[in-house]
Design a protein around this motif. Structure first.
Motif, PDB file in Angstrom:
ATOM      1  N   VAL A 209       9.238  -6.409  -9.235  1.00  0.00           N
ATOM      2  CA  VAL A 209       8.197  -7.067  -8.418  1.00  0.00           C
ATOM      3  C   VAL A 209       7.901  -6.628  -6.911  1.00  0.00           C
ATOM      4  O   VAL A 209       6.611  -6.671  -6.653  1.00  0.00           O
ATOM      5  CB  VAL A 209       8.570  -8.613  -8.540  1.00  0.00           C
ATOM      6  N   ALA A 210       9.275  -6.625  -6.319  1.00  0.00           N
ATOM      7  CA  ALA A 210       9.080  -6.097  -4.857  1.00  0.00           C
ATOM      8  C   ALA A 210       8.354  -4.766  -4.645  1.00  0.00           C
ATOM      9  O   ALA A 210       7.456  -4.768  -3.843  1.00  0.00           O
ATOM     10  CB  ALA A 210      10.351  -6.168  -4.344  1.00  0.00           C
ATOM     11  N   GLY A 211       8.793  -3.925  -5.681  1.00  0.00           N
ATOM     12  CA  GLY A 211       7.983  -2.598  -5.801  1.00  0.00           C
ATOM     13  C   GLY A 211       6.591  -2.648  -5.781  1.00  0.00           C
ATOM     14  O   GLY A 211       5.605  -1.937  -5.161  1.00  0.00           O
ATOM     15  N   LEU A 212       5.984  -3.410  -6.980  1.00  0.00           N
ATOM     16  CA  LEU A 212       4.714  -3.709  -6.978  1.00  0.00           C
ATOM     17  C   LEU A 212       3.914  -4.449  -5.786  1.00  0.00           C
ATOM     18  O   LEU A 212       2.855  -3.871  -5.608  1.00  0.00           O
ATOM     19  CB  LEU A 212       4.617  -4.367  -8.179  1.00  0.00           C
ATOM     20  N   GLU A 213       4.814  -5.128  -5.158  1.00  0.00           N
ATOM     21  CA  GLU A 213       4.067  -5.920  -3.897  1.00  0.00           C
ATOM     22  C   GLU A 213       3.827  -4.953  -2.844  1.00  0.00           C
ATOM     23  O   GLU A 213       3.021  -5.037  -2.307  1.00  0.00           O
ATOM     24  CB  GLU A 213       4.957  -7.111  -3.613  1.00  0.00           C
ATOM     25  N   HIS A 214       5.067  -4.154  -2.752  1.00  0.00           N
ATOM     26  CA  HIS A 214       4.821  -2.903  -1.869  1.00  0.00           C
ATOM     27  C   HIS A 214       3.595  -1.944  -1.957  1.00  0.00           C
ATOM     28  O   HIS A 214       2.913  -1.640  -0.770  1.00  0.00           O
ATOM     29  CB  HIS A 214       6.359  -2.047  -1.531  1.00  0.00           C
ATOM     30  N   LYS A 215       3.518  -1.740  -3.076  1.00  0.00           N
ATOM     31  CA  LYS A 215       2.504  -0.780  -3.450  1.00  0.00           C
ATOM     32  C   LYS A 215       1.092  -1.424  -3.101  1.00  0.00           C
ATOM     33  O   LYS A 215       0.259  -0.763  -2.628  1.00  0.00           O
ATOM     34  CB  LYS A 215       2.526  -0.028  -4.915  1.00  0.00           C
ATOM     35  N   ALA A 216       1.008  -2.495  -3.532  1.00  0.00           N
ATOM     36  CA  ALA A 216      -0.306  -3.185  -3.447  1.00  0.00           C
ATOM     37  C   ALA A 216      -0.583  -3.364  -1.812  1.00  0.00           C
ATOM     38  O   ALA A 216      -1.817  -3.365  -1.596  1.00  0.00           O
ATOM     39  CB  ALA A 216      -0.421  -4.614  -4.176  1.00  0.00           C
ATOM     40  N   ALA A 217       0.344  -3.928  -1.222  1.00  0.00           N
ATOM     41  CA  ALA A 217       0.173  -3.945   0.048  1.00  0.00           C
ATOM     42  C   ALA A 217      -0.099  -2.610   1.036  1.00  0.00           C
ATOM     43  O   ALA A 217      -0.872  -2.392   1.880  1.00  0.00           O
ATOM     44  CB  ALA A 217       1.444  -4.576   1.022  1.00  0.00           C
ATOM     45  N   PHE A 218       0.412  -1.398   0.512  1.00  0.00           N
ATOM     46  CA  PHE A 218       0.362  -0.222   1.090  1.00  0.00           C
ATOM     47  C   PHE A 218      -1.169   0.338   0.734  1.00  0.00           C
ATOM     48  O   PHE A 218      -1.723   0.773   1.448  1.00  0.00           O
ATOM     49  CB  PHE A 218       1.549   0.771   0.618  1.00  0.00           C
ATOM     50  N   ASP A 219      -1.419   0.174  -0.491  1.00  0.00           N
ATOM     51  CA  ASP A 219      -2.675   0.565  -1.041  1.00  0.00           C
ATOM     52  C   ASP A 219      -3.912  -0.240   0.029  1.00  0.00           C
ATOM     53  O   ASP A 219      -4.867   0.549   0.425  1.00  0.00           O
ATOM     54  CB  ASP A 219      -2.992   0.390  -2.317  1.00  0.00           C
ATOM     55  N   ALA A 220      -3.560  -1.556   0.226  1.00  0.00           N
ATOM     56  CA  ALA A 220      -4.650  -2.231   1.136  1.00  0.00           C
ATOM     57  C   ALA A 220      -4.632  -1.633   2.507  1.00  0.00           C
ATOM     58  O   ALA A 220      -5.576  -1.656   3.215  1.00  0.00           O
ATOM     59  CB  ALA A 220      -4.414  -3.696   1.011  1.00  0.00           C
ATOM     60  N   TYR A 221      -3.705  -1.420   2.971  1.00  0.00           N
ATOM     61  CA  TYR A 221      -3.377  -0.936   4.179  1.00  0.00           C
ATOM     62  C   TYR A 221      -4.205   0.463   4.325  1.00  0.00           C
ATOM     63  O   TYR A 221      -5.066   0.742   5.351  1.00  0.00           O
ATOM     64  CB  TYR A 221      -2.008  -0.717   4.889  1.00  0.00           C
ATOM     65  N   VAL A 222      -3.740   1.227   3.406  1.00  0.00           N
ATOM     66  CA  VAL A 222      -4.430   2.840   3.399  1.00  0.00           C
ATOM     67  C   VAL A 222      -5.965   2.791   3.260  1.00  0.00           C
ATOM     68  O   VAL A 222      -6.755   3.448   4.068  1.00  0.00           O
ATOM     69  CB  VAL A 222      -3.844   3.796   2.520  1.00  0.00           C
ATOM     70  N   ARG A 223      -6.500   2.005   2.499  1.00  0.00           N
ATOM     71  CA  ARG A 223      -7.684   1.686   2.222  1.00  0.00           C
ATOM     72  C   ARG A 223      -8.831   1.102   3.219  1.00  0.00           C
ATOM     73  O   ARG A 223      -9.749   1.454   3.442  1.00  0.00           O
ATOM     74  CB  ARG A 223      -7.993   1.066   0.689  1.00  0.00           C
TER      75      ARG A 223
END
Length: 420
Positions: free
Chosen positions: A95-109
């Motif tokens: 769950v932490a990995g999915l949360e990190h990926k979603a947060a990183f995607d939002a930051y980059v985009r």
């Protein structure tokens, strides 16, 4: 602010068919047969003391370049065919990995960093950097390092360690304790203590700055993690390749050619031993392959089991022309598309940062680089989004920390193109 790289657009890699790779390998083998035929003609002219025909030399050089081009094409096909799409396997991501990926995607985009800021505060990560930026997801970092291992020649053959500190220190035994055979009731004399040395490998910051358009970032079909890994791959690999071979250790790893060298007959710890060709800037005219045999056997048997040749494309081209005493070519093409060329039954690694054959250059290295050279990666790859410096493009200042240096000075030997 460093100069940004050329702006990128989405570059999905098309799958490479087995047929394309097979055709490229067939072309490579055809070119090698033509190369041997032309070189045999050149050697025959020299034996008849007629001198070398300029047209034959020109054709030989053209075929040599063709071999290099075909091999690079095959290597490119191979890397693409083995490269999976970056993603998260269902049921295997936390769950932490999915949360990190979603947060990183939002930051980059979009530049929204509230999610990443909250995650890094909670994690108190050892990869945190006071210079700013955010850690990429673990899967993205793994993919970046895997790609580097595929395209960075020295990283692919060296020993690689991950550390959480800025400096990795390694104790090393130069000489072991005294040992011997004794009888069951014979007195045991005290043994001498081993001689230890400590090697230090500081990590230095390596950066790349890919640029993206707003259209790319808005396209939800584009895998941002995969795009970032692909963009920094070449920039990181080129800088690493240069540093691991000839870096001076000043704000970069120390390359193995930067260490002091000494004739193998006088070898000492913290120096790399070399064998000289006896001719300034060239191989010996008679039986040139003998000097390569001498180099092979300067390496102890335990190192030779996993030894490799390291040289650049130009040097490899010269070695393709050489034959042994039995009139056999000492350089052999790869047996399959995914294999390496062989020189005297040892694999050849092409590193373009190795020097050309010239006066007193160390143009060829031979050794067990897994035991001889250490690469140290500090945990964490960071990205800082910059939408202001190069409008309308968005820059991504991507950094990682890496160090390197020789860890076993007896595991790598050099060939010096000089008189002594």
């Amino acid at each position: 602010m460093p100069t940004p790289t050329v702006p990128a657009t989405a570059r999905p890699s098309a799958p490479t068919s087995a047929l394309e790779m097979a055709e490229a390998f067939e072309d490579f083998m055809t070119a090698f047969e033509a190369f041997k035929e032309t070189n045999d003609r050149r050697l025959a002219d020299l034996e008849r003391q007629r001198g070398s025909d300029p047209l034959t030399e020109e054709k030989l050089d053209r075929l040599n370049r063709s071999l290099d081009d075909q091999k690079r094409l095959i290597d490119g096909y191979l890397i693409k065919s083995q490269r999976p799409r970056l993603g998260f396997e269902r049921g295997r991501t936390s769950v932490a990995g999915l949360e990190h990926k979603a947060a990183f995607d939002a930051y980059v985009r979009s530049g929204r960093d509230d999610g990443l800021h909250r995650l890094e505060e909670k994690a108190l990560s050892v990869g945190s950097d006071p210079d700013g930026g955010y850690l990429v997801p673990d899967e993205t970092e793994t993919e970046i390092m895997r790609r580097l291992a595929e395209v960075s020649p020295i990283r692919a053959i060296a020993d690689v360690r991950q550390v959480s500190s800025s400096v990795y220190k390694k104790p090393f035994s130069i000489s072991g304790p005294a040992v011997g055979w004794v009888g069951e009731t014979t007195d045991r004399t005290p043994t001498a203590a081993p001689t230890l040395d400590e090697l230090s490998f500081p990590t230095m910051e390596l950066y790349a700055m890919p640029a993206a358009t707003a259209t790319l970032l808005d396209d939800t079909a584009v895998n941002i993690d995969e795009w970032l890994a692909a963009e920094v791959e070449t920039a990181f690999a080129e800088q690493e390749g240069s540093a691991f071979v000839a870096g001076d250790g000043n704000a970069k790893p120390r390359g193995f050619l930067d260490y002091d060298t000494i004739a193998e007959s006088s070898w000492a710890w913290k120096k790399l031993g070399y064998v000289a060709t006896g001719i300034d800037g060239a191989f010996p005219a008679d039986t040139p392959s003998d000097i390569l045999i001498d180099l092979v056997y300067t390496l102890k048997a335990g190192y030779r089991q996993n030894a490799r040749w390291v040289m650049n494309r130009s040097t490899q081209g010269e070695l393709r022309k050489l034959k042994d005493a039995d009139d056999n070519y000492i350089w052999q093409p790869p047996a399959t598309a995914d294999a390496q060329a062989m020189l005297m039954n040892f694999p050849v690694v092409e590193a373009e940062d190795m020097p050309d054959i010239d006066s007193d250059t160390m143009a060829i290295a031979f050794g067990d680089f897994r035991r001889g050279y250490l690469i140290v990666d500090r945990l964490g790859v960071r990205v800082l989004r910059d939408p202001y410096s190069a409008k309308p493009y968005v820059l991504f200042y991507t950094t990682k920390r890496v160090g390197g240096g020789v860890q076993d000075f007896d595991a790598i030997k050099l060939l010096k193109f000089g008189e002594s």
